[in-house]
Design a protein around this motif. Sequence first.
Motif, PDB file in Angstrom:
ATOM      1  N   HIS A  30       0.828  -1.209   0.000  1.00 48.32           N
ATOM      2  CA  HIS A  30       0.000   0.000   0.000  1.00 48.32           C
ATOM      3  C   HIS A  30       0.862   1.258   0.000  1.00 48.32           C
ATOM      4  O   HIS A  30       0.608   2.210  -0.734  1.00 48.32           O
ATOM      5  N   GLU A  31       1.907   1.282   0.816  1.00 48.73           N
ATOM      6  CA  GLU A  31       2.786   2.454   0.882  1.00 48.73           C
ATOM      7  C   GLU A  31       3.513   2.672  -0.437  1.00 48.73           C
ATOM      8  O   GLU A  31       3.628   3.808  -0.919  1.00 48.73           O
ATOM      9  N   THR A  32       4.002   1.593  -1.039  1.00 51.34           N
ATOM     10  CA  THR A  32       4.716   1.705  -2.308  1.00 51.34           C
ATOM     11  C   THR A  32       3.791   2.196  -3.415  1.00 51.34           C
ATOM     12  O   THR A  32       4.147   3.085  -4.201  1.00 51.34           O
ATOM     13  N   ALA A  33       2.574   1.645  -3.481  1.00 49.74           N
ATOM     14  CA  ALA A  33       1.617   2.068  -4.503  1.00 49.74           C
ATOM     15  C   ALA A  33       1.240   3.536  -4.330  1.00 49.74           C
ATOM     16  O   ALA A  33       1.136   4.286  -5.311  1.00 49.74           O
ATOM     17  N   SER A  34       1.055   3.973  -3.088  1.00 43.82           N
ATOM     18  CA  SER A  34       0.697   5.368  -2.824  1.00 43.82           C
ATOM     19  C   SER A  34       1.832   6.304  -3.222  1.00 43.82           C
ATOM     20  O   SER A  34       1.595   7.366  -3.825  1.00 43.82           O
ATOM     21  N   GLN A  35       3.066   5.941  -2.881  1.00 43.40           N
ATOM     22  CA  GLN A  35       4.216   6.780  -3.221  1.00 43.40           C
ATOM     23  C   GLN A  35       4.380   6.885  -4.733  1.00 43.40           C
ATOM     24  O   GLN A  35       4.633   7.971  -5.269  1.00 43.40           O
ATOM     25  N   ASP A  36       4.208   5.775  -5.443  1.00 43.19           N
ATOM     26  CA  ASP A  36       4.330   5.795  -6.904  1.00 43.19           C
ATOM     27  C   ASP A  36       3.228   6.632  -7.543  1.00 43.19           C
ATOM     28  O   ASP A  36       3.487   7.415  -8.472  1.00 43.19           O
ATOM     29  N   GLU A  37       1.993   6.473  -7.077  1.00 43.84           N
ATOM     30  CA  GLU A  37       0.891   7.233  -7.659  1.00 43.84           C
ATOM     31  C   GLU A  37       1.068   8.730  -7.400  1.00 43.84           C
ATOM     32  O   GLU A  37       0.796   9.561  -8.282  1.00 43.84           O
ATOM     33  N   ALA A  70       9.565   8.951   0.795  1.00 40.03           N
ATOM     34  CA  ALA A  70       8.546   8.397   1.677  1.00 40.03           C
ATOM     35  C   ALA A  70       8.585   9.033   3.051  1.00 40.03           C
ATOM     36  O   ALA A  70       7.568   9.068   3.750  1.00 40.03           O
ATOM     37  N   GLU A  71       9.744   9.538   3.459  1.00 37.14           N
ATOM     38  CA  GLU A  71       9.915  10.107   4.791  1.00 37.14           C
ATOM     39  C   GLU A  71      10.550  11.487   4.690  1.00 37.14           C
ATOM     40  O   GLU A  71      11.105  11.854   3.647  1.00 37.14           O
ATOM     41  N   THR A  72      10.488  12.246   5.765  1.00 38.43           N
ATOM     42  CA  THR A  72      11.209  13.513   5.825  1.00 38.43           C
ATOM     43  C   THR A  72      12.712  13.228   5.729  1.00 38.43           C
ATOM     44  O   THR A  72      13.219  12.312   6.369  1.00 38.43           O
ATOM     45  N   LEU A  73      13.399  14.018   4.922  1.00 37.78           N
ATOM     46  CA  LEU A  73      14.831  13.828   4.709  1.00 37.78           C
ATOM     47  C   LEU A  73      15.637  14.617   5.736  1.00 37.78           C
ATOM     48  O   LEU A  73      15.176  15.629   6.260  1.00 37.78           O
ATOM     49  N   VAL A 360      -6.608   4.653  -5.561  1.00 36.23           N
ATOM     50  CA  VAL A 360      -5.158   4.694  -5.354  1.00 36.23           C
ATOM     51  C   VAL A 360      -4.628   3.292  -5.069  1.00 36.23           C
ATOM     52  O   VAL A 360      -3.587   2.883  -5.612  1.00 36.23           O
ATOM     53  N   TYR A 361      -5.335   2.549  -4.228  1.00 35.96           N
ATOM     54  CA  TYR A 361      -4.884   1.192  -3.898  1.00 35.96           C
ATOM     55  C   TYR A 361      -6.073   0.358  -3.450  1.00 35.96           C
ATOM     56  O   TYR A 361      -6.943   0.831  -2.725  1.00 35.96           O
ATOM     57  N   ARG A 362      -6.085  -0.887  -3.910  1.00 39.46           N
ATOM     58  CA  ARG A 362      -7.049  -1.858  -3.405  1.00 39.46           C
ATOM     59  C   ARG A 362      -6.386  -3.224  -3.452  1.00 39.46           C
ATOM     60  O   ARG A 362      -5.932  -3.657  -4.520  1.00 39.46           O
ATOM     61  N   GLY A 363      -6.261  -3.878  -2.310  1.00 40.24           N
ATOM     62  CA  GLY A 363      -5.608  -5.167  -2.300  1.00 40.24           C
ATOM     63  C   GLY A 363      -5.321  -5.646  -0.901  1.00 40.24           C
ATOM     64  O   GLY A 363      -5.825  -5.103   0.094  1.00 40.24           O
ATOM     65  N   GLU A 364      -4.480  -6.661  -0.826  1.00 44.32           N
ATOM     66  CA  GLU A 364      -4.106  -7.286   0.438  1.00 44.32           C
ATOM     67  C   GLU A 364      -2.726  -6.773   0.813  1.00 44.32           C
ATOM     68  O   GLU A 364      -1.711  -7.227   0.275  1.00 44.32           O
ATOM     69  N   ASP A 365      -2.685  -5.794   1.674  1.00 43.40           N
ATOM     70  CA  ASP A 365      -1.410  -5.258   2.140  1.00 43.40           C
ATOM     71  C   ASP A 365      -0.786  -6.245   3.124  1.00 43.40           C
ATOM     72  O   ASP A 365      -1.474  -6.737   4.025  1.00 43.40           O
ATOM     73  N   GLU A 366       0.502  -6.526   2.956  1.00 49.88           N
ATOM     74  CA  GLU A 366       1.129  -7.560   3.778  1.00 49.88           C
ATOM     75  C   GLU A 366       1.190  -7.198   5.245  1.00 49.88           C
ATOM     76  O   GLU A 366       1.301  -8.075   6.118  1.00 49.88           O
TER      77      GLU A 366
END
Length: 382
Positions: A30-37, A70-73, A360-366
């Motif tokens: 979910h986090e990866t998909a959100s960051q990419d979108e 993904a995070e503050t630098l 944005v995302y729909r699925g089974e987040d690990e």
Amino acid sequence: MGSEAIPRRDAPDAARIVLAHPRRPDASAHETASQDELARRIARLLDCPFLTEAEFQRLPHAVQPYCVPAETLTERECLSDSRLAGIRGEQDFFGGRVPYGFVASKAITHALVDAHALRPQGWSLHFGARVRDAVLRGYTAFSRAEAVRAARLLLETGPVRLKPAQGKGGRGQRVLESEAAAQAALLECSGADLVRHGVVLEENLADIRTYSVGQVRVGPLVASYVGEQILTRDNAGEPAYGGSDLRFVRGTLAALLAAGLEEDERRAVALAAAYDQAAADCYPGLIASRRNYDVARGLDGSGAVRFGVLEQSWRAGGASMAELCALEAFQREPALRTVRAYTLERYGEAEAPPPSAQLVYRGEDEREGPMVKYVGICAHDG
């Protein structure tokens, strides 16, 4: 897009590519998909290509990317990563860069128990004083003994909320009603983690409402917003962030304050603006193209209404897809003055998003299990 469309880094007015970088080491699906979108949509706003990590690595020449981290630098990260080396201002990335890691956490929101308390290198003794009237009563501590002392002081007026300095979404927080409970809770905290990250102790509010206040910049587009957060239950039945319903205006927080807000909204924005300015003044080197502040309204231990900034977020967050929806609307319609946008997150086998929403995302987040996330526009100019 192929690499032939991407200009060289040394071109005088070279357009950039957009890269979702860096990732969180343990990022979920979910986090990866959100960051990419988010990165894809920023690329469209900037009218430049979005590349995956693999595509970027295949480029035949050096390009300085516009990064969506993904995070503050931190300044140290930017110095050690060539892809982040070009970050000099808000136009270079989506998120925030801070001089020290603790500046990005909840730790900076409150002062120490006294001027001689343990603190990390770079800690500003002035910031706590500057924001005292903009935050709730509370303290940050970097040792167990100082945390117990802080709890003792706060318990004089009511229950205390213990918050991990690096916690997100309210997770890991506990309400303490006695010094014995505080001592027991703090014994469960690692001493090394306390010294490294700190812990926050803050007056606990009842009947709480949480406002999101923010300002976001992508290229020439700047928008500011205020709205309420929506709570939901995750797959374990625990309270979790469920989305935001936000009203946007063109321009900075100052423009938002002049936009005819309701009284509670105006107070939340004013407190967030005071916190924002204090952070810029007390922590030189802070750069943020995305600024978000959680502001609470609730009842304190005596039943009085209290307002206060809970924390800051200078990274892509739960409301960021709504922020991009608003910026896209402002770009499409130059005469548009206000936009109302939302983002929603739901857990379990949730119903399908409405036709007007953008998935944005729909699925089974690990990590979180089944979930859905979508965004949309509610209204233009009211």
